[in-house]
Design an enzyme around this catalytic site. Sequence first.
Site, mmCIF file in Angstrom:
data_model
loop_
_atom_site.group_PDB
_atom_site.id
_atom_site.type_symbol
_atom_site.label_atom_id
_atom_site.label_comp_id
_atom_site.label_asym_id
_atom_site.label_seq_id
_atom_site.Cartn_x
_atom_site.Cartn_y
_atom_site.Cartn_z
ATOM 1 N N THR A 1 0.862 -1.184 0.000
ATOM 2 C CA THR A 1 0.000 0.000 0.000
ATOM 3 C C THR A 1 0.902 1.240 0.000
ATOM 4 O OG1 THR A 1 -0.007 0.000 2.396
ATOM 5 C CG2 THR A 1 -1.800 -1.166 1.334
ATOM 6 N N GLU B 1 -5.904 -3.328 -1.389
ATOM 7 C CA GLU B 1 -6.426 -4.494 -0.661
ATOM 8 C C GLU B 1 -7.595 -5.172 -1.375
ATOM 9 O OE1 GLU B 1 -5.581 -1.580 0.537
ATOM 10 O OE2 GLU B 1 -4.886 -1.651 2.596
ATOM 11 N N LYS C 1 -14.362 17.324 10.970
ATOM 12 C CA LYS C 1 -15.409 17.244 11.999
ATOM 13 C C LYS C 1 -15.568 18.632 12.612
ATOM 14 C CE LYS C 1 -14.906 12.376 12.901
ATOM 15 N NZ LYS C 1 -13.511 11.958 12.755
ATOM 16 N N TRP D 1 -19.964 16.165 10.306
ATOM 17 C CA TRP D 1 -18.992 15.818 9.269
ATOM 18 C C TRP D 1 -19.163 16.688 8.029
ATOM 19 C CZ3 TRP D 1 -18.460 9.760 8.886
ATOM 20 C CH2 TRP D 1 -17.965 9.285 10.114
HETATM 21 P P1 AMP Z 1 -4.639 2.598 -3.048
HETATM 22 O O1 AMP Z 1 -4.634 1.394 -2.215
HETATM 23 O O2 AMP Z 1 -3.350 3.356 -3.048
HETATM 24 O O3 AMP Z 1 -5.112 2.303 -4.424
HETATM 25 O O4 AMP Z 1 -5.671 3.628 -2.414
HETATM 26 C C1 AMP Z 1 -7.000 3.252 -2.179
HETATM 27 C C2 AMP Z 1 -7.793 4.439 -1.749
HETATM 28 O O5 AMP Z 1 -7.904 5.412 -2.789
HETATM 29 C C3 AMP Z 1 -9.241 4.131 -1.407
HETATM 30 O O6 AMP Z 1 -9.375 3.568 -0.125
HETATM 31 C C4 AMP Z 1 -9.890 5.488 -1.532
HETATM 32 O O7 AMP Z 1 -9.672 6.279 -0.385
HETATM 33 C C5 AMP Z 1 -9.133 6.100 -2.682
HETATM 34 N N1 AMP Z 1 -9.903 5.945 -3.931
HETATM 35 C C6 AMP Z 1 -9.772 5.003 -4.874
HETATM 36 N N2 AMP Z 1 -10.639 5.221 -5.884
HETATM 37 C C7 AMP Z 1 -11.338 6.325 -5.571
HETATM 38 C C8 AMP Z 1 -12.394 7.057 -6.191
HETATM 39 N N3 AMP Z 1 -12.881 6.725 -7.378
HETATM 40 N N4 AMP Z 1 -12.887 8.129 -5.539
HETATM 41 C C9 AMP Z 1 -12.406 8.498 -4.333
HETATM 42 N N5 AMP Z 1 -11.412 7.862 -3.699
HETATM 43 C C10 AMP Z 1 -10.883 6.786 -4.308
#
Ligand code: AMP
Length: 545
Positions: free
Chosen positions: A187, A332, A441, A446
Amino acid sequence: MFGLMQDRPLMISQIITYAARNHPRAAVISKTVEGDIHRTDYAGIERRARGLARVLQRLGIGDADRVATLGWNGFRHLELYYGVSGMGAICHTVNPRLGAPDITFIINDAADSVLFCETSFAGLVETIAPETKLRAVVMMCAPEHMPAITLPPGMDLLCYETLMAAADETYAWPEFDERKAALLCYTSGTTGKPKGVLYSHRSTILHAMAINAADVFGLRATDRILPVVPMFHVNAWGIPYAAPAAGAALIFPGRHLDGASLTKLMNDEKVTRSAGVPTIWLGLLNHLRASGERLHTVKRLVIGGSACPRMMIEAFEGEYNIQIDHAWGMTETSPLGTFNAPLPETDALSGEARLRHLEKQGRGIFGIDMKIANDAGESLPWDGVAQGNLMVRGAWVANAYWGQEPDSACDTAGWFATGDVATIDETGTMEITDRSKDVIKSGGEWISSITLENIAMSHPDVLEAAIVAASHSKWAERPLLIVVPRPDRELTREGVLAIYKDKVPTWWLPDDVVMVDELPHTATGKIHKLTLRNRYREHLTRAGR
Ligand code: AMP
């Protein structure tokens, strides 16, 4: 009683052998680090992936050994995807945009034995190599492009094409338990240390089949897809598996990701589909507008990784006649979790209602179970209003991180807490309102930072926008807007704030606007909120608010 059907394990090697047999001449085109165009096809990739499996055997790589890559999107990286996993080892894609300390941590945490590396990262590897226990570094190039670097004693510096030239291609892909590990990806680690997600052959194949459904990516043999999303970030969203499974041509941009380079490659190679994060599409859009160029063959773009701003949907659809597919996922979840495809009732929407719907991240794709829950774990209604913690489960969702006990990352019913805050409406369409750590917050209520960012982005003079929570003496937290103005435009505080009129409750209005030349981004192209939060946390309190 069991069914009487063949119990053939799902193997990643089956994708490339299928493509080699059924779509042997489907093109795999790569813009190389050196700037040339390299052309091959699925028959060629499969043959060389077998040669690579032999190379790996000679390097002493065995079952479940980790083979790291620091690579762009290109044909050699594709060969590694299939060669490494196909022979039973684990392909560990490392994100080269991370800092050297994170890369060293990741390589050591995974205990990688060999690293395959693009020549562009030779300097980086020379720096980190002494801190690792790598046995060898293989440069992903021809002998004439080998960089002159020094590695520690006992660590071999090898050349990919020299090794391949000596490898025979008589290798036969083995079959083994489909639950065995195939790929490892960390990640982004914006909070704390990066954590490894370990995909299996089974999860990878099921994910590839799921995203090839018509209402998801729905790739076809007539498509030519250019994944801009990197192969070092969640396996380029599974496109290197889904494309050969569909027989679609793959076009790889290498390291050339600016608007001008992408436009040229897309037009020259007749690309029909592409996928990437909003930052990339912003660069492309700016280039198209400034140059007056058009994308002649692109029909659809998948946008995910961060929220797709409304102005991006309007611009690509309205000015360039390109359909935007908004998707959500995370490392994940392999990554696809939701996809915004039309329903009979949403297909009929027009104007504001349609745009409002398209801004959402979409419905859970088949194979993903999704819910929103309050902090007590109780499910919340799908009414488009209730906001809760987004939880998912499914055959391509992680149950634990690398090095941790199985099932330690989910609850007893298998739900994985995504860390995202979302609503789900009556049609089952999910909308991310925040990362749980980014939500503001204010006085206990929120405020969605994503909503405020999207509205700021619709201002014609705003290039990029971020909202962060700033400490406030009365309300605990208040939204602070940080914007990058478009070059040569006069942007005023009042002018930006005016865009919020009638769009959000007045108490959502940002308390201040900060203009900056650029925003910090993470290694995966997302705005680095943590850096901004640290930088601006006391912005309001310092002003006595
Ligand atoms: P990663 O594991 O680096 O791909 O990051 C995943 C995170 O990216 C998710 O938990 C979201 O917070 C954010 N994310 C992915 N796709 C979107 C989307 N279409 N809109 C908003 N947030 C997103």
